[in-house]
Design a protein around this motif. Structure first.
Motif, short mmCIF file in Angstrom:
data_model
loop_
_atom_site.label_atom_id
_atom_site.label_comp_id
_atom_site.label_asym_id
_atom_site.label_seq_id
_atom_site.Cartn_x
_atom_site.Cartn_y
_atom_site.Cartn_z
N TRP A 132 95.26 160.04 60.36
CA TRP A 132 94.56 158.89 59.78
C TRP A 132 93.05 158.92 60.05
O TRP A 132 92.26 158.61 59.17
N GLY A 168 91.79 153.16 56.14
CA GLY A 168 92.78 152.52 57.00
C GLY A 168 92.91 153.22 58.33
O GLY A 168 93.98 153.69 58.70
N LYS A 201 96.27 149.00 62.08
CA LYS A 201 95.01 149.44 61.49
C LYS A 201 93.83 148.56 61.92
O LYS A 201 94.01 147.39 62.27
#
Length: 397
Positions: A132, A168, A201
Motif C-alpha cells: 500500500w 489509501g 487507512k
C-alpha cells in the motif's frame, strides 16, 4: 502496613511468571489487574498465603495445558495489538533488524509461540506497508526457503501494482484474537499460526484479512515455512486456489508444487482475462492498452503451457520483421521448441524487468533471470502500425 498485593506480585514473579509457558501477554494482563485502582483491605496472613497458592496453581495449570501439541495460545480478544504506520515509514537502516531466536537451538516447542507471533506480525506489518505505501520489505528477515521467498516477492509486486497507486495509505494494523498450535514431526516440529488483521487507512476506511503461517526452527532461528492470506480477492486465493487451510509445512520443498510458481510467468487477473480472450480468435485488438511487460508475460505463459499457436499470434505483424510464417511455425518439431522447464528458466523474473524503448516502435525488456545483476537478459518488443506492442521473433537470444 505494607500493601498485601505487593507480596502477591513478588510471589507471582518468583513462581508463575518464571515459567516460560506463561507468556508476556498473560503476564501483562495480570499486572494490569494488580495495578488497577481498588480499595485496600488488611488481609490476615493465612488468607494472603492461600490467595498466592491459588493464583500460582492456576497459572501453572494453564501453562501445563499449553504444552499439548494441539493446545492453542490466543491473544486477549479485548486487548488487540496494534502497529502505527506513518505514511513515509520505511526501512531506515538506523535500527538493527530483530532476529527471532528459538528458545532451544535444536528444537521447536510451544515456548517459541510468543516469538513466532512477533515474527509473523512483523512480516504482516512490512507486507501491508509494501503493497500500500510502497516501502521495501526485507524477506530475508522472515523466510528461509528461497522458493517461498521468490513467491512472496512476486506476490508483493503484484499486490503493489493493484493497490500502490490508490490514495489509501495504511495507517495502522490491529491484530485480532490470534491462535497458535504446535505439532510434532521428524524435522523438529512446527507451529501453525492463524492471525486476523484489520488494516486501517489514513483517510478512513479499511478492511480485514486472515493470514495463516507455518513456522519452523532453522539452526536456532524461527522462520516462516508457509504464508497464506485468505479472501477471494487476495493474490494467494487467485494464484494458489481457494483452499483456506494450509496443510503442509514443507510444501515449498516440493519441486512439482514449486514449478507452478517459479516461472515468473504467472499472470495477474486482468492479464489472464486478456489471454483467455486472445486465445479464442487471436485478435490483436485484444492486446490494445497492455504494457510491453504484460505482452511479454502472455508470450512466456503460452510458451510454458506449450500453446504454440497463441505464442506465434503474439509475434509482430510488421512485414519487415516477420522471420517465418505461421505455416512454417507449425512444422517446427517439439524437440526444437524447448521444454517447459527451459521456458521457466528463460523467462524467470521477466515480470520484474524494466522496459527500455530504443526507437519509435522498438524496445526491449531488461531483466535478470538469476537475480544476478551481471547476468542480464533482454526481451525484444516491436510496436505495430496500430500502436500495440507485440513480441519480436527470437525475442531472447
Amino acid at each position: 502496613m505494607k500493601d498485601p498485593l505487593t507480596n502477591i506480585k513478588k510471589s507471582l514473579d518468583a513462581t508463575v511468571f518464571k515459567d516460560p509457558q506463561f507468556g508476556a501477554k498473560n503476564k501483562n494482563a495480570v499486572f494490569q489487574k494488580i495495578h488497577k485502582p481498588k480499595k485496600i483491605y488488611i488481609l490476615p496472613a493465612f488468607v494472603s498465603g492461600l490467595l498466592i497458592m491459588v493464583m500460582a496453581s492456576t497459572g501453572i495449570y494453564f501453562a501445563t495445558e499449553r504444552m499439548g501439541e494441539d493446545s492453542p495460545i490466543a491473544s486477549l480478544p479485548d486487548n488487540p495489538a496494534s502497529t502505527e504506520i506513518h505514511p513515509s515509514q520505511g526501512q531506515t537502516g538506523t535500527q538493527p533488524a530483530p532476529i527471532y531466536v528459538a528458545k532451544d537451538e535444536n528444537e521447536l516447542s510451544m515456548q517459541d509461540a510468543e516469538t513466532a507471533v512477533e515474527l509473523c506480525v512483523d512480516a504482516l506489518t512490512d507486507y501491508y506497508k509494501a503493497i500500500w505505501n510502497g516501502t521495501e520489505i526485507d524477506l530475508d528477515r522472515f523466510i528461509g526457503n528461497e522458493n517461498l521467498k521468490e513467491y512472496v516477492e512476486t506476490k508483493v509486486y503484484a499486490e503493489f501494482q493493484k493497490y500502490g497507486g490508490l490514495d489509501g495509505k495504511v495507517k495502522q494494523l490491529e491484530i485480532g484474537d490470534w491462535e497458535v498450535k504446535f505439532s510434532e514431526d521428524e524435522k523438529g516440529g512446527y507451529l501453525y499460526l492463524d492471525i486476523p488483521v484489520n488494516i486501517q487507512k489514513h483517510y478512513g476506511g479499511g478492511y480485514g484479512e486472515g493470514t495463516e503461517f507455518f513456522v519452523r526452527n532453522v539452526d536456532g532461528k524461527l522462520v516462516i515455512a508457509d504464508w497464506y492470506t485468505g479472501g477471494k480477492d487476495t493474490y494467494d486465493y487467485l494464484v494458489r486456489g481457494y483452499e483456506q487451510k494450509i496443510i503442509d509445512p514443507d510444501i515449498w520443498n516440493d519441486n512439482e508444487w514449486v514449478a507452478k510458481f517459479k516461472s515468473g510467468t504467472g499472470l495477474y487477473d486482468f492479464e489472464q482475462q486478456v489471454y483467455d480472450r486472445f486465445k479464442l480468435k487471436h485478435d490483436v485488438k485484444e492486446l490494445a492498452g497492455l504494457k510491453p511487460i504484460s505482452i511479454a508475460k502472455l508470450y512466456a505463459y503460452a510458451s510454458y503451457h506449450e500453446d504454440f499457436e497463441t505464442a506465434y499470434a503474439l509475434y509482430t505483424d510488421r512485414e519487415d520483421h516477420i522471420l517465418w510464417s505461421k505455416e512454417e511455425d507449425e512444422q517446427i518439431p517439439l524437440a526444437d521448441r524447448g521444454t517447459s522447464e527451459q521456458a521457466l528458466q528463460t523467462f524467470r523474473k521477466l515480470e520484474k524487468g524494466s522496459f527500455v524503448q530504443t526507437g519509435d516502435y522498438e524496445g526491449y525488456i531488461e531483466f535478470y533471470p538469476n537475480g544476478d545483476r551481471e547476468e542480464k537478459s533482454g526481451f525484444s518488443m516491436i510496436k505495430n502500425e496500430d500502436g500495440i506492442w507485440q513480441v519480436a521473433f527470437l525475442p531472447v537470444q
